[in-house]
Design an enzyme around this catalytic site. Structure first.
Site, PDB file in Angstrom:
ATOM      1  N   LYS A  82      -0.128   3.621  -6.246  1.00  0.00           N
ATOM      2  CA  LYS A  82      -1.110   3.361  -5.192  1.00  0.00           C
ATOM      3  C   LYS A  82      -1.143   4.481  -4.155  1.00  0.00           C
ATOM      4  O   LYS A  82      -2.151   4.670  -3.486  1.00  0.00           O
ATOM      5  CB  LYS A  82      -0.853   2.009  -4.556  1.00  0.00           C
ATOM      6  CG  LYS A  82      -1.148   0.878  -5.551  1.00  0.00           C
ATOM      7  CD  LYS A  82      -1.145  -0.487  -4.918  1.00  0.00           C
ATOM      8  CE  LYS A  82      -1.642  -1.539  -5.900  1.00  0.00           C
ATOM      9  NZ  LYS A  82      -0.696  -1.738  -7.029  1.00  0.00           N
TER      10      LYS A  82
HETATM   11  C1  LIG Z   1      -1.061  -2.381  -8.220  1.00  0.00           C
HETATM   12  C2  LIG Z   1      -0.186  -2.158  -9.406  1.00  0.00           C
HETATM   13  C3  LIG Z   1      -0.641  -2.375 -10.731  1.00  0.00           C
HETATM   14  C4  LIG Z   1      -2.019  -2.933 -11.030  1.00  0.00           C
HETATM   15  O1  LIG Z   1      -3.032  -2.005 -10.758  1.00  0.00           O
HETATM   16  P1  LIG Z   1      -4.577  -2.469 -10.701  1.00  0.00           P
HETATM   17  O2  LIG Z   1      -5.310  -1.311 -10.176  1.00  0.00           O
HETATM   18  O3  LIG Z   1      -4.609  -3.666  -9.767  1.00  0.00           O
HETATM   19  O4  LIG Z   1      -4.972  -2.862 -12.087  1.00  0.00           O
HETATM   20  C5  LIG Z   1       0.220  -2.089 -11.778  1.00  0.00           C
HETATM   21  N1  LIG Z   1       1.474  -1.634 -11.565  1.00  0.00           N
HETATM   22  C6  LIG Z   1       1.950  -1.428 -10.311  1.00  0.00           C
HETATM   23  C7  LIG Z   1       3.349  -0.957 -10.144  1.00  0.00           C
HETATM   24  C8  LIG Z   1       1.145  -1.669  -9.190  1.00  0.00           C
HETATM   25  O5  LIG Z   1       1.629  -1.471  -7.950  1.00  0.00           O
END
Ligand SMILES: *Cc1c(COP(=O)(O)O)cnc(C)c1O
Length: 471
Positions: free
Chosen positions: A113
């Site tokens: 993120k």
């Molecule tokens: C947020 C997250 C996801 C999921 O990602 P999306 O964009 O919501 O599909 C998967 N793995 C981790 C470690 C995350 O923080």
């Protein structure tokens, strides 16, 4: 480039308008009017670029209301080796023949993120500065989103963050990451309740339009188009590292929750990046796997939403999925609106199994899917450690498990590494009997002084807290 709503609202907007807005006024999600196509010569030129300049090239196709030199400076300030740990920013590492991990988790909070949120922080500061405006971000997190947002917004002019989280429910490492921040513009609120309580409070505050306007309340959730477009860049960067020429196709497997990450892959593919398959990997919360297997999209209730050892994928509905359905239906906004009205009503579902468009999800758009359970996660962690001496996190393990079921001869498979194992240490210890490595700079963070306020699961209490801190 102008943006439209997936639910057909007549307004068309520029990038910086939707940057601060989030949802469209009709409740739809913003998408560009069209996907710019990238030709062979452009791909060849982009191959040679450092990540920050590649980011500029991709973003400049979607942003026409920030001068080019400013946008380039923002990208260069965001994607540095100091912040992301290597000059490649998203380096590939090989596993078995034809399988690669694309490392997206070496930013400040050790989850992918950061890739988008770090850019968002700089875009917010730029745009708020230009407008002479302030933004108070209110969010709910079960772990990764909150810390990524706080590390991106800390010390940024014009921005404050109010982040609610369920008291005592994040991993010890995640709590330490967030609560040790001492920046005056970052406010941690630990709610006596579960994640759903936090989300309900954020919704209730956002639905109080008068309060929202008076205090410039905004969000940073994954439906924000700016986050999505920032993620498109690493599909290009992964492709260039895995191939020598543009004739070669690659596939990606993406550990998925709200469909934000893999939706960025869809956008990259629509732009002409030679992607063969986009494989959606879910955990036990398999809303998306069910859709891609059967054509039925069935929102889960909270009793049906499992708490798993890959918690950042524990979702009951996939908030970005509407973007893909809009494209799948040939951009028919009236149908998209009707389907999501069904899914979000008491009916709780829609069914495209008999619709000819459903077959296009695989044949035309390249989507496949699979699911992974706690037992699969443990087995994948053990196998990957035993064969390659590589430790991955639990979400990436779900991705690897599903990727291995979708390999095709001659097509490299890139699995997106969405977090580092240290964030989910308990399951790593369960699988491997040893603690994950702690990257430099994170030693002893659990012992740092904490800055967090405990509040009951009460909307009025959260509003009072915000009012007292926006002076
Ligand atoms: C947020 C997250 C996801 C999921 O990602 P999306 O964009 O919501 O599909 C998967 N793995 C981790 C470690 C995350 O923080």
């Amino acid at each position: 480039m102008l943006y439209l709503s997936t639910r057909g609202h007549p307004d068309r907007k520029h990038f910086c308008e939707i940057l601060l807005e989030g949802l469209a006024p009709d409740g739809g999600l913003y998408l560009p009017e069209r996907y710019p196509r990238v030709d062979d010569a452009t791909l060849t030129r982009w191959r040679a670029l450092p990540y920050a300049d590649l980011a500029f090239e991709v973003l400049s196709l979607y942003i026409d209301d920030i001068p080019a030199e400013d946008l380039r400076a923002i990208c260069r300030r965001t994607y540095t080796a100091q912040v992301f740990g290597s000059p490649e920013i998203v380096p590939l590492r090989p596993l078995e023949d034809g399988v690669w991990l694309e490392a997206l988790s070496n930013g400040p909070t050790l989850a992918f993120k950061d890739m988008a949120m770090q850019l968002l922080g700089n875009l917010f500061e730029y745009e708020l500065g230009r407008r002479g405006a302030q933004l108070n971000i209110l969010g709910a997190t079960s772990g990764d989103t909150g810390s990524a947002a706080e590390y991106a917004m800390r010390g940024k002019k014009g921005v404050r963050v109010f982040m609610t989280s369920p008291q005592g429910r994040m991993s010890p490492f995640q709590q330490a990451q967030m609560f040790s921040l001492q920046d005056a513009n970052i406010h941690n609120i630990a709610i006596e309740g579960v994640f759903d309580d936090c989300q309900d409070i954020v919704k209730a505050v956002s639905n109080d339009l008068e309060f929202k306007r008076r205090h410039n309340i905004g969000t940073v959730n994954s439906i924000n188009w700016a986050r999505l477009v920032a993620q498109v860049v690493y599909y290009f960067a992964g492709y260039f590292q895995a191939t020598r020429s543009n004739d070669q196709k690659v596939s990606f497997t993406v550990p998925s929750g709200n469909f934000g990450n893999v939706c960025a892959g869809h956008v990259a593919r629509m732009m002409g990046l030679p992607i063969d398959r986009l494989v959606v990997a879910t955990n036990e919360n398999d809303v998306l796997d069910e859709f891609f297997r059967t054509g039925v999209y069935r929102v889960r209730g909270s009793a049906d939403t499992h708490e798993t050892s890959s918690p950042s994928m524990d979702i009951s509905k996939a908030s970005n999925f509407e973007r893909f359905v809009f494209d799948l239906l040939g951009r028919d906004a009236a149908r998209t609106r009707a389907l999501f009205a069904d899914a979000l009503s008491a009916k709780g579902r829609f069914d495209l199994s008999a619709d000819p468009a459903f077959a296009d999800a695989a044949s035309k758009f390249g989507f496949e899917s699979g699911r992974s359970t706690h037992a699969n996660r443990l087995a994948t962690l053990r196998d990957t450690w035993a064969r390659f001496g590589q430790m991955v996190d639990t979400h990436t393990a779900d991705g690897l498990k599903v990727a291995r079921e979708h390999l095709r001869p001659g097509v490299p498979m890139l699995v997106l590494e969405t977090a580092l194992p240290i964030k989910f240490a308990a399951t790593i210890v369960e699988a491997l009997g040893r603690e994950p490595q702690r990257p430099p700079g994170f030693e002893g963070i659990e012992a740092l002084p904490r800055r967090v306020t405990n509040l009951p699961a009460d909307v009025a209490a959260v509003k009072r807290f915000i009012e007292a801190h926006v002076a």
